[in-house]
Each structure stands twice: as structure tokens, then as C-alpha cells.
Scaffold this motif. Structure first.
Motif, PDB file in Angstrom:
ATOM      1  N   HIS A   1     -64.808 -26.068 -48.055  1.00 31.46           N
ATOM      2  CA  HIS A   1     -66.131 -25.627 -47.596  1.00 31.46           C
ATOM      3  C   HIS A   1     -67.086 -26.805 -47.775  1.00 31.46           C
ATOM      4  O   HIS A   1     -67.595 -27.009 -48.867  1.00 31.46           O
ATOM      5  N   PRO A   2     -67.317 -27.588 -46.740  1.00 31.22           N
ATOM      6  CA  PRO A   2     -68.152 -28.794 -46.889  1.00 31.22           C
ATOM      7  C   PRO A   2     -69.526 -28.465 -47.466  1.00 31.22           C
ATOM      8  O   PRO A   2     -70.119 -27.444 -47.115  1.00 31.22           O
ATOM      9  N   LEU A   3     -70.000 -29.333 -48.360  1.00 26.82           N
ATOM     10  CA  LEU A   3     -71.281 -29.104 -49.024  1.00 26.82           C
ATOM     11  C   LEU A   3     -72.025 -30.432 -49.138  1.00 26.82           C
ATOM     12  O   LEU A   3     -71.404 -31.483 -49.258  1.00 26.82           O
ATOM     13  N   PRO A   4     -73.365 -30.390 -49.129  1.00 26.93           N
ATOM     14  CA  PRO A   4     -74.130 -31.614 -49.366  1.00 26.93           C
ATOM     15  C   PRO A   4     -74.004 -32.052 -50.827  1.00 26.93           C
ATOM     16  O   PRO A   4     -73.777 -31.219 -51.710  1.00 26.93           O
ATOM     17  N   VAL A   5     -74.185 -33.357 -51.078  1.00 27.25           N
ATOM     18  CA  VAL A   5     -73.958 -33.881 -52.428  1.00 27.25           C
ATOM     19  C   VAL A   5     -74.899 -33.275 -53.475  1.00 27.25           C
ATOM     20  O   VAL A   5     -74.541 -33.209 -54.651  1.00 27.25           O
TER      21      VAL A   5
END
Ligand code: FAD
Ligand code: TPP
Ligand code: SF4
Ligand code: SF4
Ligand code: SF4
Ligand code: MG
Lengths: 541, 337
Positions: B288-292
Motif C-alpha cells: 500500500h504505497p504511502l508518502p514518507v
């Protein structure tokens, strides 16, 4: 000293160092109440029976289910599944198809001939159940399990109540009702058909009953005053549906108008369509959003070509034609007449405006309280008259099969206690396992399995069952979509993720134990438990 | 790919165990009678990622070689918290080397075992060297590179907690940019660790073209176990670099250790892959791609980025680093580049 060079102390294990003394919080295992269970009006332990279905042990699953509800094949077809509305999986993708799995288990039980155990003991007490609808059947089942002698008196020629005389065959095949009723009778419950109880006090006296459970439902169709010419057929929906069960099928004509917006209206319109009506039109005074009918059923009706006039009332019925008035919602959301009229061709008008309870059998019983046409009961389901309990549609209720079944179970518990001169105290409820208690990372992506539906032509012309069941493969898949909210499903996460090796694995089915000698109270186990079955609590000192 | 995830079955292989999986598909850590190579009673902080990572890795190695294993351990938290003389938590033959020479000590053990084998030793005893990032990427780097270059039969495991934690959280060459440590304080024009310095030793190990290099985190147990198992199937120099969050040094809650490691992987800040002979063979894709920010915010070592005036430019630079990892290793598509 015969120690090696430069060694002055004996080597030892760090087990001597009890790091548990560091702890300010301690993890504890707990069972939380899954939201599905909390929402089930029949009080089923859904998470509990899904657990067995997940591993393919369907018989065990069915037995766990029927601890609370003896009618899974029926429920798996007609229940409006509030459990699914509450299911935590909707926040991951979509709710678990609990109802579909329930139906599979119910059908599997019928196919394999699974039977209920015979009661272990005999109490010597006799209980009369009036009405063989879902509430009466459920009460009879539970009372029989407690060891009481149960007799059901049913006015009609079949058991099932509204499930038989209301809900059409295309949603609930009659063999299913018969199989699940027979299984209850096989426990030793007596069912007397065509036996209307005219007066409850007399019936109890005549049969030497120690207590009674009334579940006569609500069968009197509500009327509305519609100025009508003699030639128009105005009938009520319940009679139409009931006559579908007899030899003489109702004559409704080519163009049928149904008045009302509940599930009964939908069912009768769909029935009229199947009986050959070219046009089946529902007239309802409010909007689709406000209609009491469940949206899925409205959708199914629309698919079958049922037409609906929302925001409309019937003003007048003439021969072959009715006049309807358009309505508009006011600021408060109530429909108000607009003075705009329209004519509709109609051979008959079917009123589906709700039902009242026939309270005739209660005449002269002291202590009873009737409000808004229904009998009032206490939290123990007992009426104002000691020893007479009631449930289902005849008491304040949402009027669903599932609520009726739940009432039957609840009443049975209280009747059992009352017969023993005691009071039943329900065990305290666990806190609900809301979604924020879960760690959803751990659950696999798994799309909801959709139940197949009969093709549209057959849906418009036959009474074959519309919604089909799942097969074993997709039933198991669907069951495994369950997140096991609030109840350990032995995923070994706590055991694995503890940096201090302070969780003891007790073996399959036995769950786990904390080793508080070494647990430092970091809380990793509680955070990584997928289903929220661990809680951190402050240490006392 | 060493690790074939099992989907469905409720939690598939995401959880440590799974009663629905056949026993042979379950993890080493799920076994009721696992080795527990590093046992209870150690003095690691609450929620220590290093203690956990070491048990995951060494238990998997023990399982792979039937318990025939010797460990050499550099100075650092792992050694200090596990073995305050005369106690030890280790339930494997284990030797404490110096801070900087673990790779060389392991090389020596491997050489001795080779000779013993020639002299008729019937057992196949294998060697693991392990140390922190300071002991590996800084002071022990010469010995490590030598071990790689000679292709000595050692699996070297680095537990990367991004700093010299045992001596009070000083910067190492594995400390990420912008992170606050005792020697890269959150003060001045560029608070925290500088950008553009440091090294990523897995890539340097690959440059030695040794048979096996892998990265892992404590958040993906099954992947980690599979990599250790794979490494133990191979002879020669092997390197596994495991990201192990340090609640004390990173300023995270003790219960967050695994979650933080997971976020490192999911944001792309820490690429998880395996390589053979200098070539990447597989990556563990982002789920699940997430911002840093999701990764940075819970850590006090980055708190200065989220003060009254958030350091958006610094955060953007960190995001760039993550994006570069995602591109370079193909983290969004499972490595299909
Ligand atoms: C058309 C229609 C469709 C419905 N669809 C659904 C649905 O899909 N899902 C759902 O959950 N609910 C549905 N309902 C509601 C549901 O059927 C009822 O809420 C439920 O059946 C009530 O159960 P009960 O046991 O209280 O009463 P009933 O089911 O009404 O049973 C009462 C029984 O008592 C008998 N009886 C009455 N008086 C006497 C007497 N004096 N002596 C002896 N016997 C007597 C009656 O003959 C009847 O058999 C529907 C209702 C209708 C009308
Ligand atoms: C030659 C030498 N220099 C310095 C030290 C002091 N020292 C002990 S542990 C340590 C830091 C260890 O850092 P790292 O290897 O990253 O392991 P961690 O404690 O972070 O797990 C230092 C500097 C030492 N023991 N030996
Ligand atoms: S996921 Fe399972 S336990 Fe949770 S609410 Fe849904 S059916 Fe119930
Ligand atoms: S992970 Fe281990 S040490 Fe931490 S709270 Fe749980 S049992 Fe205790
Ligand atoms: S982590 Fe897994 S095994 Fe432990 S309590 Fe939660 S569900 Fe059970
Ligand atoms: Mg370190």
C-alpha cells in the motif's frame, strides 16, 4: 578453582534475569465482541461458527450456529443480515458474506441429514407455544433443549407463519422450511396444526401447561380508505400471498397496482408479475430512499420489470382505472399533496400497508398491556400476566424473521428460569471489537464472493428460487475473509513478534499465555495482534 | 524469489503462523519448539527490533542447518544486552569478537572448520557473523570487505538500527539523512544528519559480486526467514542487511517497532530485495504505497521536520530518496523493470 584461564564466575543463562520487573503495562488476552455478533438479532456467534467453516469443518460450524438459531437454511435466504452491515471487513473492502455462508451450512445440514441432539434431561414442565412462525419455532427448540415438554398450537395448515404465508417461494422454497421445522419436531416437540387458540387461559388450563409463549404474529392487513367504484377489485397483500399457498390462486388481472412501500409490497408485486400480470406497478407516497423495503429487494424488483410510482398516493379507484396524486417532500421530509393528478390503468389494487395483530386469544387475561396494537413485554419477554410470555411480530419489534427467532430464544431462557423459580441473568457483554482495535495489515486481499442469480426470464415467469447458493469452494473462501474480530484465531503473531520470547504457545485450540516473568510490557504483541485479542493494562504498582 | 507469499487463507503468510496453512508452509517462529537462539532475560529495551531480528534470523539459520551453527558477534547492543558476563541469552555456540573484527573472526572459524572437516569432522558446521550497523558499515568494514573479496564461507548479518545505539545514539554511515542523533543534533541551518554522505552496504556487497546479498526488515518475517534459509543453502560469502527499529534511538513507542519497519518498506525508504552475484533477483513489492511522512512522523529523531514550520523541502528530499529506491528496485511492480 578449576575454571578456565581468566574465568572467575560460572556461566549462566539470562533466564536468571527476570525482566518482567520492568513492566508498567501488562498485556492480557481477551475476547472482544465481534460487531457482527453484536448486530445479530438472533444473537448468533457468527465469528465463532465462521471459525469452523474457515477450516472446512462445516458440521461443527453448523452446530455452533444452531446453538443460537435453529433455522440457518431459512436465515441464509430471508434474513436482512444486519450483521453484514456491521461487519468490520467493510472497512477493508466489503463485508463478509455471512448470510451466504449461513445458507450453505443450512443447506449442507439438510443434504447430509444432520440432526439436533436429543434433550439430556426432562424437567417435567409443560410449555404451550402459540403459533408456528419463526418465533414460536425458535422458542420451542430452545425450550426442548432445556428439557421441557413443548406443544405448539398452530391455527394454519402448515408450520412457518409468515415465512410460509407471506414470503414467496422464489425467495424461500417450501422444502427448506419443512426440513428445518421437521428437525425441531424430531427433538420431541409436538406440533398441532389447524389448532387455533381461541382463549389462552382456557388452552393452558385444558393442556395443563405451566407456561406459555405467544407468537401469533401480525396477520390482519391494514386498510386505507379509497373511494372505489364497485367494479374495482381491492384486496390486501397478506391474503393474496396467503392464497398462493392454497389451491385457488388469486385473480389479479393483467394490470396490478400495489399500494405501499414495504417488503410486502415488493413481494406481492413480484408475485403478480410471476402470475402473468403484464404490468405490476407499486404506488408509494414517499421516495425510494425513505421506503421501508430493503434496497436490494427494490433493485431485484426493478430488474424484473416492476414499475414504481414514487411520491404518489391513490385518490380514487374506478373500474379499470385509478387516479393517483403526486406528492412532494416538505422541508421536514414529509410527503405533501401537490394537487397534480394522473390516471393509471388497473384491474386490481393490492393494499400492502402493514399488518395488525389479532389479539382475540388474549381476551379477559388480567394484567396484559396493549399499546399501539402490540402486546407489551418486559426485558424477560414476559407479558403483564405471570407465566405468559410473548415475542415476534405481536410485541414491539422490527418485524423480521431474525428478530422473531431472537425473541424466541430469549423468551425460552427466561421461561426456563421462571419455571425453576429463578431469574435468568444474561452474562455481561464483552466490549465490541471495533475496527480501530484491529491491525488490518495482516489480512489478505480477498474479493467478496457473489451469489449467482437466476436468469431474468425465469425470474419473471416462474417461482424458482432467484438467489442461488455458493458452492463449497467459494463458501470457504468467503468464510476465510472473516477477520475474526476480537477473538484469537491462533495466527501466532504474538508468539512470534515478542522480542523477549515471553509468549507461551499452548498448542492448537489452546491459544497462548504470557510469561510475566520476562514480559517487559512493550506492547508489540498487542499492536500486531490482527484481531484485537490483546489489551495492555496498567500494572497495579 | 526465495519467498513465495501465500495469498488468501485469511491472513495468508502475512502473520507469523496460520492454522489454515499446511504445517510445512508455516514459519520457523510459529513452531512451539523453536530454537529461541536468543532467550528471555536479555536486557534489550522494551520493543527492541534488534533482539527480535536476531532471534528471527538465527533461529532460521539454526533450522536451516539443523543446529550446526557458530556465531561470532561484534560489540554493540546485541552483544551487550545479551551477554553481561557471566550470563548469556544465547543458546548457540557464540563468541564475542571486538567491535571491528567480527568478519575476520568468522573467517577464522570457517577456516578452522574447513581444516577440521579435512581431518574427518563428520558434521557440517556453519558460521554466522553478526553486528550492528556501526560495527559493519564503519569500523568493521575493512574486515567485511576482505571476507567478501575472499568469498569466505560466512553469512554476515548486519542489524541496522541507523546508529551507534549502545554508546548513546551517535551517527554511523548508516544513519539516514535528516535523522537526529547525539552527534547530528537537530540544530543549525541543516538540523540532523547531512544529506549526501553515508553508504548503503548491501549495494557495496553486491559490488563484490558475492553469491548472495539480501535486505529484510522485522516486519516481514516470512521473507526474512526465506532469505536466511536461501543464504544457508549457498557456500561462500553471503550478506543479509536487516532493518531493526530502535525505540530508544528513533524515539518511537515501544509497541511500534514492527509498524515502523513496515512503514520503512511501504514508503520506499528501505528497499527490500535479494541479489545473486551482484544482480538483483527479486524485490518485496510495496503493498500500500504511502508518502514518507507516514514513516517519519512517528519518530522523534525526525521531530524537527514537523515543528511549527514544517521542513517541507527536507521532507521532499527524503521523498526523492524513497522515489529513487522505488524506481531503482521496481518496488511498486514487484521488481519487473
Ligand atoms: C410478505 C412478507 C415478506 C417478508 N419478508 C421477510 C424477509 O425477507 N425477511 C425477514 O426477516 N422478515 C420478513 N418478513 C417479516 C417476517 O415474516 C415476520 O416478522 C415473522 O414471520 C414474524 O414471526 P412471528 O413468529 O412473530 O409470527 P408469524 O410468522 O406471523 O407466525 C405466527 C403464526 O401464528 C399463527 N397464529 C396466529 N394466531 C393464532 C392463534 N390464535 N392460535 C394458533 N396459531 C395462531 C399463525 O397462523 C402463524 O403461523 C416478511 C413479512 C411479510 C408479510
Ligand atoms: C574499537 C571500539 N571502539 C568503540 C567501542 C565502543 N562501542 C561499543 S558498542 C558501540 C556502538 C555500536 O554500534 P552498532 O555497531 O551500530 O551497534 P548497535 O549498538 O547500534 O546495535 C561503540 C562505539 C568499542 N567497543 N570498541
Ligand atoms: S470480519 Fe468476521 S468477525 Fe469481524 S464483523 Fe465481519 S464476520 Fe464478524
Ligand atoms: S511483545 Fe513480549 S515483552 Fe512486549 S508486551 Fe508482548 S509479551 Fe510483553
Ligand atoms: S496475535 Fe494472533 S495468536 Fe496472538 S492473540 Fe492475536 S490472534 Fe491470537
Ligand atoms: Mg547500530
Amino acid at each position: 578453582m578449576d575454571k578456565p584461564f581468566a574465568i572467575t564466575l560460572d556461566p549462566g543463562s539470562s533466564l536468571a534475569n527476570k525482566t518482567g520487573s520492568w513492566r508498567t503495562f501488562r498485556p492480557v488476552y481477551l475476547d472482544r465482541l465481534p460487531p457482527c455478533n453484536a448486530a445479530c438479532p438472533a444473537g448468533e456467534n457468527i465469528q465463532g461458527w465462521l471459525y469452523h467453516a474457515e477450516s472446512g469443518d462445516y458440521e461443527q460450524a453448523w452446530r455452533a450456529l444452531t446453538e443460537n438459531n435453529p433455522l440457518p437454511a431459512i436465515m441464509g435466504r430471508v434474513c436482512y443480515h444486519p450483521c453484514q452491515g456491521a461487519c468490520n471487513r467493510q472497512f477493508v473492502d466489503s463485508a463478509v458474506g455471512i448470510n451466504a455462508v449461513e445458507r450453505f451450512l443450512g443447506d449442507e445440514a439438510i443434504k447430509r441429514g444432520w440432526a439436533f441432539g436429543k434433550p439430556m434431561k426432562r424437567s417435567g414442565k409443560r410449555v404451550l407455544v402459540v403459533g408456528a412462525g419463526p418465533s414460536g419455532l425458535s422458542a420451542a427448540y430452545h425450550l426442548a433443549r432445556y428439557g421441557h415438554a413443548v406443544e405448539i398450537h398452530e391455527a394454519g395448515p402448515f408450520a412457518g407463519g409468515m415465512m410460509r404465508f407471506g414470503i414467496p417461494k422464489y425467495r424461500l422454497p417450501r422444502e427448506v422450511i419443512e426440513a428445518e421445522v421437521q428437525r425441531i419436531l424430531d427433538m420431541g416437540v409436538t406440533l398441532k396444526l389447524n389448532t387455533k387458540v381461541a382463549n389462552i387461559a382456557d388452552a393452558m388450563k385444558a393442556g395443563h401447561f405451566d407456561a406459555a409463549f405467544l407468537a401469533v404474529g401480525a396477520h390482519i392487513g391494514k386498510r386505507a380508505f379509497i373511494p372505489a367504484a364497485d367494479a374495482t377489485r381491492i384486496v390486501d397483500a397478506i391474503s393474496v400471498l396467503r392464497s398462493m399457498e392454497g389451491e385457488e390462486k388469486p385473480m389479479l388481472g393483467r394490470r396490478v397496482v400495489v399500494y405501499g412501500g414495504g417488503n410486502t409490497a415488493i413481494d406481492v408485486a413480484r408475485t403478480a408479475k410471476r402470475m402473468g400480470a403484464e404490468e405490476a406497478i407499486i404506488v408509494y407516497r414517499r421516495t425510494r430512499e425513505k421506503a421501508p423495503a430493503h434496497d436490494s429487494e427494490i433493485e431485484e424488483a426493478l430488474q424484473e420489470g416492476i414499475m414504481v410510482k414514487w411520491l404518489s398516493t391513490i385518490k380514487q379507484a374506478d373500474a379499470g382505472e385509478i387516479t393517483i396524486e403526486k406528492m412532494a417532500l416538505d422541508d421536514k421530509g414529509f410527503p405533501q399533496p401537490t394537487g397534480e393528478f394522473e390516471k393509471l390503468a388497473a384491474d386490481s389494487v393490492v393494499l400492502a400497508l402493514g399488518q395488525d395483530v389479532d389479539l382475540g386469544l388474549l381476551e379477559g387475561v388480567p394484567g396484559l398491556e396493549v399499546k399501539n396494537g402490540v402486546v407489551q413485554v418486559g426485558p424477560n419477554m414476559m407479558t403483564g400476566h405471570a407465566g405468559i410470555f410473548a415475542g415476534g411480530d405481536m410485541v414491539p419489534s422490527e418485524r423480521t424473521v431474525t428478530v422473531a427467532v431472537g425473541h424466541g430464544k430469549k423468551a425460552a431462557r427466561h421461561i426456563d428460569a421462571w419455571l425453576a423459580g429463578e431469574a435468568y441473568a444474561p452474562p455481561p457483554k464483552h466490549e465490541v471489537a471495533t475496527f480501530d482495535k484491529l491491525n488490518s495489515w495482516y489480512y489478505s486481499e480477498a474479493p467478496h464472493q457473489v451469489r449467482p442469480v437466476l436468469d431474468i426470464i425465469r425470474r419473471q415467469s416462474t417461482f424458482e428460487e432467484v438467489v442461488q447458493g455458493l458452492d463449497e469452494g467459494n463458501t470457504q473462501f468467503e468464510a476465510r475473509r472473516c477477520l475474526s474480530c476480537g477473538n484469537c484465531f491462533e495466527c501466532d503473531n504474538c508468539y512470534g513478534v515478542c522480542p523477549d520470547n515471553a509468549v507461551i504457545k499452548l498448542g492448537p485450540g489452546k491459544r497462548f499465555q504470557f510469561n510475566y516473568d520476562y514480559c517487559k510490557g512493550c506492547g508489540v504483541c498487542a499492536t500486531e495482534c490482527p484481531c484485537g485479542a490483546i489489551k495492555m493494562v496498567p500494572e497495579e504498582n | 524469489m526465495s519467498f513465495q507469499p501465500v495469498k488468501f487463507y485469511q491472513t495468508g503468510t502475512f502473520t507469523v503462523g496460520n492454522r489454515l496453512l499446511p504445517p510445512e508452509e508455516r514459519s520457523v517462529q510459529a513452531q512451539a519448539k523453536r530454537y529461541n537462539s536468543i532467550n528471555s532475560g536479555h536486557r534489550a529495551c522494551q520493543g527492541c527490533g534488534e533482539a527480535l531480528g536476531a532471534r528471527y534470523a538465527i533461529d532460521a539459520a539454526m533450522e536451516a542447518v539443523d543446529g550446526q551453527l557458530i556465531c561470532a558477534n561484534a560489540t554493540g547492543c546485541l552483544e551487550v544486552f545479551s551477554t553481561p558476563y557471566p550470563e548469556t541469552s544465547w543458546q548457540v555456540p557464540w563468541i564475542h569478537s571486538l567491535f571491528g573484527n567480527t568478519a575476520a573472526v568468522a573467517t577464522g572459524i570457517a577456516a578452522a572448520l574447513k581444516v577440521k572437516k579435512q581431518q574427518g569432522e563428520p558434521r557440517n558446521i556453519r558460521v554466522v557473523a553478526q553486528g550492528g550497523d556501526g560495527g559493519t558499515t564503519d569500523i568493521g568494514f575493512g574486515c567485511l570487505s576482505g571476507m567478501f573479496e575472499r568469498n569466505d564461507d560466512v553469512l554476515y548479518i548486519c542489524y541496522d538500527n541507523g546508529g551507534y545505539m549502545n554508546t548513546g545514539i551517535q551517527r554511523s554511515s548508516a544513519t539516514p539523512p535528516a535523522a537526529r542523533t547525539a552527534t547530528t543534533m537537530a540544530v543549525g541551518a541543516e538540523p540532523g544528519n547531512v544529506f549526501g554522505q553515508g553508504k548503503f552496504v548491501p549495494a557495496i556487497a553486491m559490488a563484490h559480486e558475492i553469491p548472495y546479498v539480501a535486505t529484510a526488515t522485522v516486519a516481514d518475517l516470512r521473507d526474512l526467514e526465506a532469505k536466511v534459509r536461501r543464504a544457508m543453502e549457498i557456500r561462500g560469502a553471503r550478506y543479509i542487511h536487516i532493518l531493526v527499529p530502535c525505540p530508544l534511538g528513533w524515539g518511537t513507542a515501544s509497541n511500534e517497532t514492527i509498524r515502523i519497519a513496515r512503514l520503512a518498506k511501504e514508503t520506499g525508504m528501505f528497499p527490500v530485495f535479494e541479489a545473486e552475484h551482484g544482480e538483483v533477483k527479486s524485490v518485496l513489492a510495496i503493498r500500500h504505497p504511502l508518502p514518507v511522512e507516514e514513516y517519519l512522523k512517528p519518530q522523534k529523531r525526525y521531530a524537527h521536520l514537523f515543528g511549527k514550520t514544517p521542513q517541507v523541502e527536507v521532507i521532499a528530499r527524503l521523498q526523492e530518496l524513497a522515489d529513487r529506491n522505488i524506481r531503482k528496485y521496481g518496488l511498486l511492480d514487484g521488481g519487473e523493470r
